[in-house]
Design a protein around this motif. Sequence first.
Motif, PDB file in Angstrom:
ATOM      1  N   VAL A  93     144.223 -35.757  -6.078  1.00 30.89           N
ATOM      2  CA  VAL A  93     145.249 -35.538  -7.096  1.00 30.89           C
ATOM      3  C   VAL A  93     146.541 -35.034  -6.440  1.00 30.89           C
ATOM      4  CG1 VAL A  93     145.902 -34.161  -9.109  1.00 30.89           C
ATOM      5  CG2 VAL A  93     143.605 -35.129  -8.953  1.00 30.89           C
ATOM      6  N   VAL A  94     146.404 -34.127  -5.482  1.00 32.18           N
ATOM      7  CA  VAL A  94     147.560 -33.606  -4.751  1.00 32.18           C
ATOM      8  C   VAL A  94     148.312 -34.754  -4.086  1.00 32.18           C
ATOM      9  CG1 VAL A  94     148.281 -32.223  -2.755  1.00 32.18           C
ATOM     10  CG2 VAL A  94     146.619 -31.296  -4.373  1.00 32.18           C
ATOM     11  N   GLU A  95     147.581 -35.689  -3.466  1.00 32.82           N
ATOM     12  CA  GLU A  95     148.212 -36.829  -2.806  1.00 32.82           C
ATOM     13  C   GLU A  95     148.907 -37.742  -3.821  1.00 32.82           C
ATOM     14  OE1 GLU A  95     148.697 -37.495   0.403  1.00 32.82           O
ATOM     15  OE2 GLU A  95     147.882 -35.490   0.727  1.00 32.82           O
ATOM     16  N   GLU A  96     148.291 -37.922  -4.985  1.00 34.20           N
ATOM     17  CA  GLU A  96     148.895 -38.766  -6.020  1.00 34.20           C
ATOM     18  C   GLU A  96     150.226 -38.188  -6.483  1.00 34.20           C
ATOM     19  OE1 GLU A  96     146.025 -39.143  -9.113  1.00 34.20           O
ATOM     20  OE2 GLU A  96     144.616 -40.303  -7.889  1.00 34.20           O
ATOM     21  N   PHE A  97     150.258 -36.882  -6.680  1.00 38.46           N
ATOM     22  CA  PHE A  97     151.500 -36.258  -7.124  1.00 38.46           C
ATOM     23  C   PHE A  97     152.542 -36.233  -6.008  1.00 38.46           C
ATOM     24  CE2 PHE A  97     149.147 -34.581 -10.814  1.00 38.46           C
ATOM     25  CZ  PHE A  97     150.076 -34.871 -11.801  1.00 38.46           C
ATOM     26  N   ARG A  98     152.095 -36.148  -4.779  1.00 32.83           N
ATOM     27  CA  ARG A  98     153.036 -36.204  -3.653  1.00 32.83           C
ATOM     28  C   ARG A  98     153.733 -37.569  -3.626  1.00 32.83           C
ATOM     29  NH1 ARG A  98     149.787 -34.549   0.766  1.00 32.83           N
ATOM     30  NH2 ARG A  98     150.338 -32.411   0.234  1.00 32.83           N
ATOM     31  N   PHE A  99     152.957 -38.621  -3.888  1.00 35.92           N
ATOM     32  CA  PHE A  99     153.538 -39.966  -3.941  1.00 35.92           C
ATOM     33  C   PHE A  99     154.489 -40.102  -5.130  1.00 35.92           C
ATOM     34  CE2 PHE A  99     153.389 -44.183  -5.872  1.00 35.92           C
ATOM     35  CZ  PHE A  99     153.945 -44.942  -4.850  1.00 35.92           C
ATOM     36  N   LEU A 100     154.073 -39.616  -6.298  1.00 33.07           N
ATOM     37  CA  LEU A 100     154.927 -39.682  -7.481  1.00 33.07           C
ATOM     38  C   LEU A 100     156.243 -38.946  -7.253  1.00 33.07           C
ATOM     39  CD1 LEU A 100     152.380 -39.117 -10.395  1.00 33.07           C
ATOM     40  CD2 LEU A 100     153.721 -41.186  -9.967  1.00 33.07           C
ATOM     41  N   ALA A 101     156.144 -37.815  -6.555  1.00 32.61           N
ATOM     42  CA  ALA A 101     157.348 -37.031  -6.274  1.00 32.61           C
ATOM     43  C   ALA A 101     158.318 -37.828  -5.413  1.00 32.61           C
ATOM     44  CB  ALA A 101     156.970 -35.715  -5.590  1.00 32.61           C
ATOM     45  N   LYS A 102     157.804 -38.532  -4.414  1.00 30.56           N
ATOM     46  CA  LYS A 102     158.672 -39.338  -3.550  1.00 30.56           C
ATOM     47  C   LYS A 102     159.366 -40.419  -4.358  1.00 30.56           C
ATOM     48  CE  LYS A 102     158.683 -42.119   0.690  1.00 30.56           C
ATOM     49  NZ  LYS A 102     157.875 -42.657   1.817  1.00 30.56           N
ATOM     50  N   LYS A 115     158.329 -29.074  -7.317  1.00 33.59           N
ATOM     51  CA  LYS A 115     157.160 -28.263  -7.686  1.00 33.59           C
ATOM     52  C   LYS A 115     155.860 -29.072  -7.630  1.00 33.59           C
ATOM     53  CE  LYS A 115     159.669 -24.975 -10.595  1.00 33.59           C
ATOM     54  NZ  LYS A 115     159.922 -24.501 -11.985  1.00 33.59           N
ATOM     55  N   TYR A 116     155.933 -30.374  -7.973  1.00 34.72           N
ATOM     56  CA  TYR A 116     154.688 -31.152  -7.896  1.00 34.72           C
ATOM     57  C   TYR A 116     154.602 -32.002  -6.630  1.00 34.72           C
ATOM     58  CZ  TYR A 116     157.233 -35.132 -10.142  1.00 34.72           C
ATOM     59  OH  TYR A 116     158.097 -36.142 -10.472  1.00 34.72           O
ATOM     60  N   ALA A 117     155.631 -31.905  -5.791  1.00 37.11           N
ATOM     61  CA  ALA A 117     155.573 -32.617  -4.505  1.00 37.11           C
ATOM     62  C   ALA A 117     154.552 -31.989  -3.579  1.00 37.11           C
ATOM     63  CB  ALA A 117     156.951 -32.607  -3.846  1.00 37.11           C
ATOM     64  N   GLU A 118     154.308 -30.709  -3.730  1.00 43.07           N
ATOM     65  CA  GLU A 118     153.346 -30.025  -2.857  1.00 43.07           C
ATOM     66  C   GLU A 118     152.512 -29.042  -3.679  1.00 43.07           C
ATOM     67  OE1 GLU A 118     150.860 -29.432  -0.741  1.00 43.07           O
ATOM     68  OE2 GLU A 118     152.308 -30.603   0.422  1.00 43.07           O
ATOM     69  N   LEU A 119     151.341 -29.506  -4.059  1.00 43.55           N
ATOM     70  CA  LEU A 119     150.423 -28.685  -4.854  1.00 43.55           C
ATOM     71  C   LEU A 119     149.249 -28.182  -4.026  1.00 43.55           C
ATOM     72  CD1 LEU A 119     150.412 -30.969  -8.022  1.00 43.55           C
ATOM     73  CD2 LEU A 119     151.419 -28.688  -7.882  1.00 43.55           C
ATOM     74  N   GLY A 120     149.355 -28.364  -2.698  1.00 44.14           N
ATOM     75  CA  GLY A 120     148.249 -27.962  -1.827  1.00 44.14           C
ATOM     76  C   GLY A 120     148.075 -26.465  -1.706  1.00 44.14           C
ATOM     77  N   TRP A 121     148.961 -25.678  -2.340  1.00 38.55           N
ATOM     78  CA  TRP A 121     148.827 -24.219  -2.293  1.00 38.55           C
ATOM     79  C   TRP A 121     147.619 -23.717  -3.093  1.00 38.55           C
ATOM     80  CZ3 TRP A 121     148.741 -22.239  -7.154  1.00 38.55           C
ATOM     81  CH2 TRP A 121     149.346 -22.977  -8.175  1.00 38.55           C
TER      82      TRP A 121
END
Length: 277
Positions: free
Chosen positions: A114-123, A97-103
């Motif tokens: 912030v979207v990129e930060e959460f994408r990294f955290l998700a990985k 759910k937080y891997a892709e917040l670009g919606w």
Amino acid sequence: MRISILKSLKPDIIVEMLKMAVAFENWKKVMETADILYQCVQRIYEERQYHKAMNLPIPYVQLERPLVYYFGLSHQMCGMAYQHQGAYEQARECIYKYAELGWMEDLEEEGMLVVEEFRFLAKNNLYAVDILSGNIELVEEYVAFLQDHPEEILPGLNTILQAALMYHLDVGDTLHTLAEQIDEFESYEDVENVSYYYSYCYHLAMYYRKYDRLQDAVGLTLQAMQLADQSGNDGQFKRCTALFESLREFATAEQIGEYREMLMQCLDEYGTDSISL
């Protein structure tokens, strides 16, 4: 939750409540608070989108960060709670759910960061959940990832040590590979990293205990005890006390003295006059 109640809530105050629940490892409270945060920011977002569609002025809500941050944090904290309870599939669902917040619409530059930060955290967190759920073949790949991202080494090592205890892994080579970065852990002072360092010391003590490096286990247990006391976390302190007692016969006189001194300090804090240890 009723709209009137949601409107009265302030996301940044809820974030502070979340951090407190995490610090005390109250995972049920973490999940409840994360859900409240999600509902609160969902209402704000929907209200903004409605006003935008109707060509009305966008309601102002004071936020310290872009709205997308609160969406991401609510999912991240819920995932953390599931992970600590061993519910890895549910944790994985939160990560997605937080891997892709670009919606989200109207993110602007700060929101996209912030979207990129959460994408990294998700990985990073997906590695952790996958390894803890038994995909131990990922450990080597995860170590390479950590070497590329040194800021994640401390929490990453906690994951690897937990997996080592769960799946009977020898991670001596990993500890050797990351030895230089490990030496820097003691200098950390912020609350989050102190908590991670406590966890590292505790799990490494458990790992050494399992593989009969008992003197090393005693020293790390005392170190974890000091960090637990520093953080004011009674649950962690209790675990360290139990671990030390299981290792007491392997402790030196000096280590037993250090242990007693910490317990006496605790007694002094609670106002107890005296006790024999």
